[in-house]
Motif scaffolding. Structure first.
Motif, mmCIF file in Angstrom:
data_model
loop_
_atom_site.group_PDB
_atom_site.id
_atom_site.type_symbol
_atom_site.label_atom_id
_atom_site.label_comp_id
_atom_site.label_asym_id
_atom_site.label_seq_id
_atom_site.Cartn_x
_atom_site.Cartn_y
_atom_site.Cartn_z
ATOM 1 N N THR A 301 0.930 -1.174 -0.124
ATOM 2 C CA THR A 301 0.048 0.085 -0.018
ATOM 3 C C THR A 301 0.907 1.148 0.129
ATOM 4 O OG1 THR A 301 -1.915 -0.962 1.060
ATOM 5 C CG2 THR A 301 -1.663 1.287 1.288
ATOM 6 N N ILE A 302 0.852 2.021 -0.979
ATOM 7 C CA ILE A 302 1.274 3.454 -1.088
ATOM 8 C C ILE A 302 0.013 4.555 -0.795
ATOM 9 C CG2 ILE A 302 2.733 4.991 -2.307
ATOM 10 C CD1 ILE A 302 3.732 2.489 -3.848
ATOM 11 N N THR A 303 0.330 5.406 0.309
ATOM 12 C CA THR A 303 -0.500 6.465 0.321
ATOM 13 C C THR A 303 0.089 7.946 0.539
ATOM 14 O OG1 THR A 303 -2.121 4.998 1.570
ATOM 15 C CG2 THR A 303 -2.542 7.288 2.157
ATOM 16 N N VAL A 304 -0.423 8.557 -0.159
ATOM 17 C CA VAL A 304 -0.030 10.096 -0.317
ATOM 18 C C VAL A 304 -1.153 10.821 0.236
ATOM 19 C CG1 VAL A 304 1.155 12.006 -1.087
ATOM 20 C CG2 VAL A 304 1.639 9.726 -1.917
ATOM 21 N N LEU A 305 -1.095 11.902 1.290
ATOM 22 C CA LEU A 305 -2.076 12.634 1.726
ATOM 23 C C LEU A 305 -1.550 14.213 1.755
ATOM 24 C CD1 LEU A 305 -2.371 10.152 4.400
ATOM 25 C CD2 LEU A 305 -4.827 11.181 3.766
ATOM 26 N N SER A 306 -2.296 14.910 1.408
ATOM 27 C CA SER A 306 -1.786 16.662 1.340
ATOM 28 C C SER A 306 -3.044 17.327 1.712
ATOM 29 C CB SER A 306 -1.323 16.727 -0.087
ATOM 30 O OG SER A 306 -0.763 18.280 0.228
ATOM 31 N N ASN A 307 -2.559 18.482 2.636
ATOM 32 C CA ASN A 307 -3.562 19.387 2.787
ATOM 33 C C ASN A 307 -3.677 20.670 1.862
ATOM 34 O OD1 ASN A 307 -1.312 20.078 4.124
ATOM 35 N ND2 ASN A 307 -2.321 21.319 5.721
#
Length: 321
Positions: A301-307
């Motif tokens: 699993t690869i996850t990238v979150l940004s605000n």
């Protein structure tokens, strides 16, 4: 790419968010960058909660499918059979499956097939959009785009309609349905529907591009069926593990449509890689960008979150190409 190169990309792009790589349940890389709250100088941490925009459509799809398993809905149930006099422009042959696969053809309150820019879009009376029923005036009166089943046409409004149908057959509110049918079974304790005007201290404020203005006027104050739930990188790893341990994985990841303009395919609420079995959730909105991929063969699993509205994409492209 070497994971060490992520720091360079993050520095060059001013990335604000979290990156995590999880292989078969073991965290290989997890790092936070930038600020969750610029006014108070609060840094992001690996446990910070981020809005994931359309990434939440996968949760809506699984909620609807749980009602299908119980016999309260079927993929062939027509929207009209539950809408009554509401939303009269939705044709009588539009089904749950059409809505799940973006082939309903219904008019969209937020039409991403136009020249749409996330930061420029402002919804009137965002503070009133706290329930699914409150979306009815927003969804009403929009002309049909094409006949049901004619083609793929990404439709945010269709997923709000799905939330409405789920409420009407279950007698429960959409938010509680997702909590009980998706979040709790997956032990996603850090994921929830957070009001944008009273975010807790562990949630990232979403920022528009080119300044320090937040997204509070640009999105419904409380997320609904088309996306916007808040989550963490760790909870997304839990989500994918729970999905692929369930009987729904094969159903939602079976390709229904090729989407050549995105170089992807689509299942039921989930994007699919064009040539491999990798499954994708992604979201883009004012002050939110997100992508999470899962390879069921390696358990990666690869996850990238940004605000920020587009902050996730440079790192996502580097990691997921």
């Amino acid at each position: 790419m070497p994971l060490g190169d992520l720091d360079k990309i993050a520095e060059d792009t001013g990335f604000s968010g979290v990156v995590q790589v999880d292989r078969a349940g073991e965290i290989e890389f997890a790092k936070a960058y930038g600020l969750a709250n610029r006014a108070y100088g609060v840094p992001n941490t690996v446990d910070t909660r981020f809005g994931i925009a359309s990434g939440g459509k996968g949760f809506t799809a699984l909620t609807v499918l749980s009602l299908v398993h119980e016999g309260k809905l079927s993929l062939g149930t027509t929207a009209r059979s539950l809408l009554g006099d509401d939303l009269p422009l939705i044709a009588g042959d539009v089904t749950v499956e059409h809505l799940l696969t973006h082939t309903s053809g219904i008019g969209d309150y937020l039409d991403e097939e136009t020249d749409w820019e996330a930061d420029d879009y402002v919804i009137g009376a965002v503070h009133e959009l706290t329930t699914t029923e409150a979306f009815l005036p927003l969804l009403d009166g929009i002309p049909v785009k094409f006949k049901a089943g004619e083609r793929f046409g990404y439709c945010n409004g269709g997923y709000v309609v799905l939330a409405l149908l789920a409420e009407r057959v279950s007698g429960e509110g959409y938010h509680d349905l997702v909590r009980s049918r998706v979040l709790r079974p997956a032990d996603m304790t850090r994921t929830d529907f957070l009001r944008s005007d009273e975010l807790p201290a562990d949630a990232a404020v979403g920022y528009l591009e080119g300044g320090d203005r937040s997204n509070v006027l640009h999105l419904p104050v409380l997320a609904n069926g088309d996306g916007g739930i808040h989550t963490t990188a760790g909870d997304m790893s839990k989500f994918w593990r729970a999905l692929f341990a369930s009987g729904d994985a094969e159903l939602v990841t079976r390709p229904r449509h090729d989407v050549p303009e995105e170089s992807l395919r689509y299942g039921l609420g989930f994007w699919l890689h064009q040539t491999s079995d990798t499954v994708i959730l992604a979201g883009y909105d004012a002050g939110e960008s997100f992508k999470s991929t899962h390879d069921p063969h390696t358990g990666t699993t690869i996850t990238v979150l940004s605000n920020t509205s587009s902050g996730a994409w440079p790192i996502a492209r580097a990691l997921m190409s």
